[in-house]
Design an enzyme around this catalytic site. Structure first.
Site, short mmCIF file in Angstrom:
data_model
loop_
_atom_site.label_atom_id
_atom_site.label_comp_id
_atom_site.label_asym_id
_atom_site.label_seq_id
_atom_site.Cartn_x
_atom_site.Cartn_y
_atom_site.Cartn_z
N ARG A 37 5.98 11.65 -2.66
CA ARG A 37 7.15 11.53 -1.79
C ARG A 37 7.96 12.82 -1.75
O ARG A 37 8.52 13.18 -0.71
CB ARG A 37 8.02 10.36 -2.28
CG ARG A 37 9.30 10.14 -1.48
CD ARG A 37 9.00 9.74 -0.05
NE ARG A 37 10.22 9.49 0.69
CZ ARG A 37 11.01 10.44 1.22
NH1 ARG A 37 10.67 11.70 1.06
NH2 ARG A 37 12.08 10.12 1.89
N HIS A 54 8.04 3.58 -8.73
CA HIS A 54 9.07 2.67 -8.27
C HIS A 54 9.93 2.20 -9.44
O HIS A 54 10.55 1.13 -9.38
CB HIS A 54 8.44 1.47 -7.55
CG HIS A 54 9.20 1.01 -6.36
ND1 HIS A 54 9.70 -0.26 -6.23
CD2 HIS A 54 9.60 1.67 -5.24
CE1 HIS A 54 10.33 -0.38 -5.08
NE2 HIS A 54 10.29 0.78 -4.46
N GLY A 104 18.23 -0.37 -7.11
CA GLY A 104 17.03 -0.10 -6.33
C GLY A 104 17.18 1.12 -5.44
O GLY A 104 16.23 1.53 -4.78
N ASP A 123 22.28 -2.37 -1.52
CA ASP A 123 21.44 -2.58 -2.69
C ASP A 123 22.28 -3.29 -3.75
O ASP A 123 23.41 -3.72 -3.48
CB ASP A 123 20.90 -1.24 -3.20
CG ASP A 123 19.48 -1.35 -3.73
OD1 ASP A 123 19.28 -2.11 -4.70
OD2 ASP A 123 18.58 -0.69 -3.18
N ILE A 182 4.91 2.96 12.29
CA ILE A 182 5.74 2.48 11.18
C ILE A 182 6.79 1.48 11.66
O ILE A 182 7.23 0.62 10.91
CB ILE A 182 6.40 3.69 10.46
CG1 ILE A 182 6.86 3.29 9.06
CG2 ILE A 182 7.53 4.27 11.27
CD1 ILE A 182 5.77 3.08 8.08
N LEU A 229 6.15 -7.29 11.57
CA LEU A 229 5.15 -7.95 10.73
C LEU A 229 5.82 -8.85 9.70
O LEU A 229 5.39 -9.98 9.44
CB LEU A 229 4.29 -6.91 10.02
CG LEU A 229 3.03 -6.41 10.72
CD1 LEU A 229 2.41 -5.26 9.94
CD2 LEU A 229 2.02 -7.53 10.90
N HIS A 277 18.36 -3.45 1.43
CA HIS A 277 17.35 -3.06 0.44
C HIS A 277 17.45 -3.90 -0.84
O HIS A 277 17.11 -3.45 -1.92
CB HIS A 277 17.53 -1.56 0.11
CG HIS A 277 16.34 -0.91 -0.49
ND1 HIS A 277 16.35 -0.38 -1.77
CD2 HIS A 277 15.11 -0.68 0.00
CE1 HIS A 277 15.16 0.15 -2.04
NE2 HIS A 277 14.38 -0.03 -0.99
N ARG A 285 2.15 -5.20 -2.71
CA ARG A 285 2.18 -3.81 -3.15
C ARG A 285 2.87 -3.70 -4.51
O ARG A 285 2.39 -3.02 -5.42
CB ARG A 285 2.89 -2.95 -2.11
CG ARG A 285 2.94 -1.49 -2.49
CD ARG A 285 3.70 -0.63 -1.50
NE ARG A 285 3.67 0.74 -1.95
CZ ARG A 285 2.76 1.63 -1.60
NH1 ARG A 285 1.81 1.29 -0.74
NH2 ARG A 285 2.79 2.86 -2.07
N GLU A 299 6.42 -0.50 -11.47
CA GLU A 299 7.67 -1.24 -11.31
C GLU A 299 8.29 -1.54 -12.68
O GLU A 299 7.60 -1.51 -13.71
CB GLU A 299 7.40 -2.58 -10.62
CG GLU A 299 6.71 -2.48 -9.26
CD GLU A 299 7.68 -2.19 -8.14
OE1 GLU A 299 8.90 -2.10 -8.40
OE2 GLU A 299 7.22 -2.05 -7.00
#
Length: 447
Positions: free
Chosen positions: A87, A133, A147, A164, A313, A319, A353, A374, A381
């Site tokens: 990233r 993450h 987060g 968040d 994206i 979705l 978020h 994911r 995580e």
């Protein structure tokens, strides 16, 4: 008989004794930014910032300037920053070819006499299949758990914010445990390299090291030697997970399975793993009242207004809405009886978020886990589970949930959500195409 069994597995978790007064909930992104800056300025021993990314913008510059200033004022202060390797070396999605934040890190390093090491952490050989993450930055004996990453919108530096959760956990044992994971399990790896120095290795050249690092992470855990098992006292339980069937994913399912009365969930991307859906189904059957707080599709961080050019994206929020509509349709009886309540969040053009879980009046989970495939299989995580067996923390807990609910409305029927025919032309065309070639299921697994 499932719930008592699952509750016994939760009882076996080791955690650090604490007091409910040691937890402070910050109400907004702007409050979190101010607190983070204050904590950095007053740090005397250590600062370890962990985020998916530290962005080159006004908020990112403010945080990095604060870190350099703290190091200049106290040269013995131990400072380290961890960000995702991939990233940090690419530009923003859809913004064309960009140098990425790592070029900025290197320029900042040249401008200062002090060093603030910024490490890139790769948890998979490609960003698509796993990122860093982890949540929870350590400043002295405090863990700041959120987060949020570090940029203008996450920290509400300018006009917009991304909602968040923001908690300050004052607990030395927890902070030490978080620090040891960084210093013993992450930084020593040959896959982890500084991004604030010139010429970091090419990702392709360290693929073998990345694979070995990921395998080691699957065996890693927080050091809880100072922790205790369930003893009737208030505890903070750190959890780590990467890969399929990891401990954090199991605890998430155990929490749902142990709930007897009230369950509240937050996720920004409604795409729940099958194991989570199964436990939700079982919880509804045994009479648990379930509230799920989700962002409206227009509050999704991938949403692009219909009047702007279509990008692949931008189909993601639609979705997720399709997935939510199917879920509500399946459980419409529970929705009609107010046993299942879907709350959509929207506040102007701000974004959402939130992640987390509240089980009965005992357990509260702080996590960056999106409750999607994911998070359960690909990303690295973590979480902090708050165990409150004496119900000492009910008021702050209820106040946080009420705050998160403030800009929501309850969806009474599944057909209140849009259908494919109502989506923008570019989105409709793309979704029909991926449906025909059966790519939709793959997308749900990796996004």
């Amino acid at each position: 008989m499932r719930a008592p069994f699952r509750r016994s597995t939760l009882a076996a978790l080791r955690g650090f004794e604490s007091s409910s007064a040691a937890i402070t909930i910050l109400p907004s992104a702007a409050d979190y930014r101010r607190t983070l800056l204050e904590k950095i300025a007053s740090a005397t021993q250590r600062i370890c910032i962990v985020a998916l990314y530290l962005q080159q913008d006004e908020a990112g510059q403010e945080i990095l300037d604060a870190l350099y200033a703290a190091k200049a004022a106290r040269p013995n202060l131990d400072i380290v920053v961890l960000v995702d390797w991939f990233r940090a070396q690419r530009g923003l999605i859809g913004a064309g070819k960009q140098a990425g934040n790592s070029a900025w890190y290197q320029a900042q390093n040249l401008e200062h006499d002090q060093e603030v090491p910024i490490y890139g952490v790769p948890v998979q050989t490609r960003e698509l299949f796993g990122v860093l993450h982890l949540k929870g930055s350590i400043i002295d004996d405090c863990v700041l758990y959120t987060g949020a990453s570090i940029n203008n919108v996450y920290l509400h530096k300018l006009n917009k914010y991304r909602l968040d959760r923001y908690q300050l956990l004052e607990n030395k044992a927890l902070a030490d445990s978080f620090q040891r994971l960084v210093t013993q399990e992450i930084l020593p790896s040959d896959a982890v390299h500084r991004l604030d120095l010139p010429s970091p290795p090419a990702s392709r050249s360290i693929r073998g090291e990345i694979r070995q690092f990921r395998q080691r992470l699957k065996r890693a855990s927080y050091d809880i030697n100072e922790g205790v098992r369930e003893n009737g006292e208030f505890r903070l339980i750190p959890l780590l997970g990467i890969g399929s069937k990891n401990p954090l994913s199991k605890v998430l399912c155990d929490l749902i399975a142990a709930t007897q009365h009230q369950l509240t969930l937050c996720t920004p991307y409604f795409n729940m793993p099958l194991s989570v859906k199964r436990e939700i189904n079982r919880a509804l059957k045994r009479g648990v009242k379930i509230d799920i707080i989700i962002g409206d599709k227009t509050a999704n961080d991938f949403f692009i207004p219909p009047e702007e050019p279509f990008k692949v994206i931008s189909a993601l929020p639609y979705l997720y809405e399709i997935s939510l509509r199917r879920f509500m349709q399946k459980h419409q009886t529970a929705v009609a009886r107010h046993r299942l309540n879907i709350h959509l969040w929207k506040d102007g053009d701000n974004t959402y978020h939130l992640k987390g879980l509240w089980a009965d009046e005992r357990y509260t989970l702080l996590t960056g886990n999106n409750l999607n495939p994911r998070a359960f299989q690909l990303d690295l995580e973590n979480a902090v589970l708050i165990d409150d067996p004496k119900s000492e923390w009910l008021t702050p807990r209820a106040e946080e949930i009420a705050l998160l609910m403030r800009n929501t409305h309850r969806v009474g029927k599944f057909d209140e959500l849009d259908t494919l025919s109502e989506y923008p032309m570019g989105v409709r065309t793309f979704l029909r195409r991926v449906s025909r070639v059966r790519v939709e299921r793959l997308l749900y697994r990796i996004l």
